[in-house]
Design a protein around this motif. Structure first.
Motif, PDB file in Angstrom:
ATOM      1  N   UNK A   1       8.139  11.138  -5.842  1.00  0.00           N
ATOM      2  CA  UNK A   1       7.893   9.848  -5.195  1.00  0.00           C
ATOM      3  C   UNK A   1       7.015   8.935  -6.057  1.00  0.00           C
ATOM      4  N   UNK A   2       7.007   9.170  -7.353  1.00  0.00           N
ATOM      5  CA  UNK A   2       6.300   8.288  -8.284  1.00  0.00           C
ATOM      6  C   UNK A   2       4.800   8.198  -8.043  1.00  0.00           C
TER       7      UNK A   2
ATOM      8  N   UNK B   1       3.305   7.885  -5.277  1.00  0.00           N
ATOM      9  CA  UNK B   1       2.949   6.963  -4.186  1.00  0.00           C
ATOM     10  C   UNK B   1       2.177   7.648  -3.046  1.00  0.00           C
ATOM     11  N   UNK B   2       2.489   8.916  -2.786  1.00  0.00           N
ATOM     12  CA  UNK B   2       1.759   9.615  -1.721  1.00  0.00           C
ATOM     13  C   UNK B   2       0.299   9.811  -2.118  1.00  0.00           C
TER      14      UNK B   2
ATOM     15  N   UNK C   1      -1.458   6.593  -1.402  1.00  0.00           N
ATOM     16  CA  UNK C   1      -1.723   6.411   0.041  1.00  0.00           C
ATOM     17  C   UNK C   1      -2.930   7.256   0.458  1.00  0.00           C
TER      18      UNK C   1
ATOM     19  N   UNK D   1      10.723   5.270  -3.993  1.00  0.00           N
ATOM     20  CA  UNK D   1       9.390   5.743  -3.589  1.00  0.00           C
ATOM     21  C   UNK D   1       8.629   4.699  -2.773  1.00  0.00           C
TER      22      UNK D   1
ATOM     23  N   UNK E   1       6.928   4.963   1.050  1.00  0.00           N
ATOM     24  CA  UNK E   1       5.619   4.489   1.515  1.00  0.00           C
ATOM     25  C   UNK E   1       5.774   3.757   2.852  1.00  0.00           C
TER      26      UNK E   1
END
Lengths: 304, 92
Positions: A176-177, A179-180, A183, B49, B53
């Motif tokens: 997911x690059x 991104x998690x 966050x 991705x 999010x």
């Protein structure tokens, strides 16, 4: 990506070890002068390196002729080499004087706010040292979204920092690059640092940069809007007069919000705000904007 | 799986399809066209991705759950059905 390979070539372990040796024996100012000779090699024999910097040179100096552009390319290499040397000096424990602008507004915001913050950096000046200095000044952990190959160089640059445990790296190469990771960090009200000047996916928008349409990524603004936190551009320039004096400037707080525009263009005005700040720095310190890629090339990001 | 749980899963899948289309502004897709087991990313629906999010934020707001600290993100975000299963197991 072609340009990653080039920058790796300029920043490899041998190069850094060599610079350290020069630094030790000749001192920082002499070592910076020595870079002028080393960079002649790149100007004369590394045509790919010259080619990679030419789009920036031609846009920054639109009235320069062919030979003048070559001279500017040479100065870019010298400045880039000196920047690497200063990073090596930093690791070796050399002290630097610092001059801040707009830092108080950012520190005040962090003290009075419970939200996280996205710091947007660029391949400008001593951007690696922005990280070190931010760790010194911001009272929250800092997370860097970066490629694994940058990770080892940045860790090296930070390894003698006593606050290194405040540094977390979010690798960009997971499914997911990263991104998690972003966050999670912003939910912990931490600071996340994202490079904002290189579009490597199709998550970019067309904005005006140095009087032409260029592509810049909008990821930093997208994440900030989702997590309801501000974006702050940070630039670290070297003083043109003194190599060991750093000018660290924080930009205006940008509060991105989702608009009704389509997904790509809803963050355009915020990206433009950051790009305007970068363009102003490129006007002020033209040889410290290490744009060894072509953001004006329409298909650049789409081809990666 | 009991019939109750089966119908709960079906209902949640339908709700998630509507929510996903709205949150992600997927104007060219209808809930009927989106299968429960269709891949959300890559070759399937083609999400990326940044869409993930938006899904995370949606799940937090709609169901009060945070999938950010789970180990098996890739599996959970595979399809509408895997997302629905995760929501059923974790919603508050």
């Amino acid at each position: 990506m072609e340009n990653s390979a080039l920058s790796e070539k300029r920043g490899n372990a041998f190069g850094i070890a060599f610079f350290r040796w020069v630094l030790r024996w000749f001192g920082i100012n002499r070592a910076c002068e020595f870079v002028w000779f080393i960079c002649l090699y790149y100007l004369l024999f590394d045509r790919q390196a010259v080619k990679s910097i030419m789009p920036y040179v031609e846009h920054r100096f639109p009235h320069a002729g062919r030979f003048k552009c070559q001279w500017h390319a040479y100065r870019m290499f010298v400045s880039n080499g000196q920047s690497m040397l200063i990073c090596a000096a930093n690791v070796a424990g050399y002290s630097f004087t610092k001059e801040f602008s707009q830092r108080k507004a950012i520190l005040d915001y962090l003290r009075n706010s419970t939200s996280g913050m996205v710091i947007i950096t660029s391949h400008f000046g001593n951007w690696q040292m922005a990280m070190k200095n931010m760790m010194d000044d911001l009272e929250r952990p800092i997370n860097f979204l970066m490629r694994p190959e940058h990770n080892k160089h940045v860790r090296e640059a930070l390894k003698h920092n006593p606050d290194a445990e405040k540094l977390h790296v979010i690798p960009i190469d997971d499914e997911f690059g990263g991104m998690f990771g972003v966050i999670e960090a912003l939910q912990r009200n931490e600071v996340v640092c994202i490079m904002g000047d290189r579009a490597v996916t199709d998550r970019h928008v067309d904005v005006d940069f140095l009087d032409a349409t260029a592509q810049f990524p909008f990821t930093a603004f997208f994440m900030a809007a989702q997590m309801k936190c501000p974006v702050v551009p940070v630039f670290v320039a070297r003083s043109p007069e003194k190599h060991n004096h750093l000018l660290i400037s924080f930009g205006e707080l940008i509060m991105p919000q989702k608009s009704a525009a389509d997904k790509k263009n809803r963050f355009k005005r915020f990206v433009q705000q950051y790009v305007d700040a970068l363009a102003a720095k490129a006007q002020q310190y033209p040889f410290q904007c290490y744009m060894f890629h072509d953001p004006w090339h329409k298909n650049d990001a789409d081809n990666n | 799986m009991s019939e109750d749980k089966h119908s709960e899963l079906d209902a949640l899948c339908q709700q998630l399809k509507v929510d996903l289309i709205e949150w992600l502004s997927l104007d060219d897709v209808t809930p009927e066209e989106l299968g429960d087991d269709d891949a959300l990313f890559g070759e399937g629906l083609g999400l990326d991705s940044l869409d993930a999010v938006e899904i995370v934020v949606m799940l937090q707001r709609q169901f009060g759950i945070s999938p950010t600290d789970m180990d098996n993100k890739k599996e959970v975000f595979t399809s509408v059905k895997t997302l629905a299963q995760y929501v059923i197991e974790n919603r508050k």
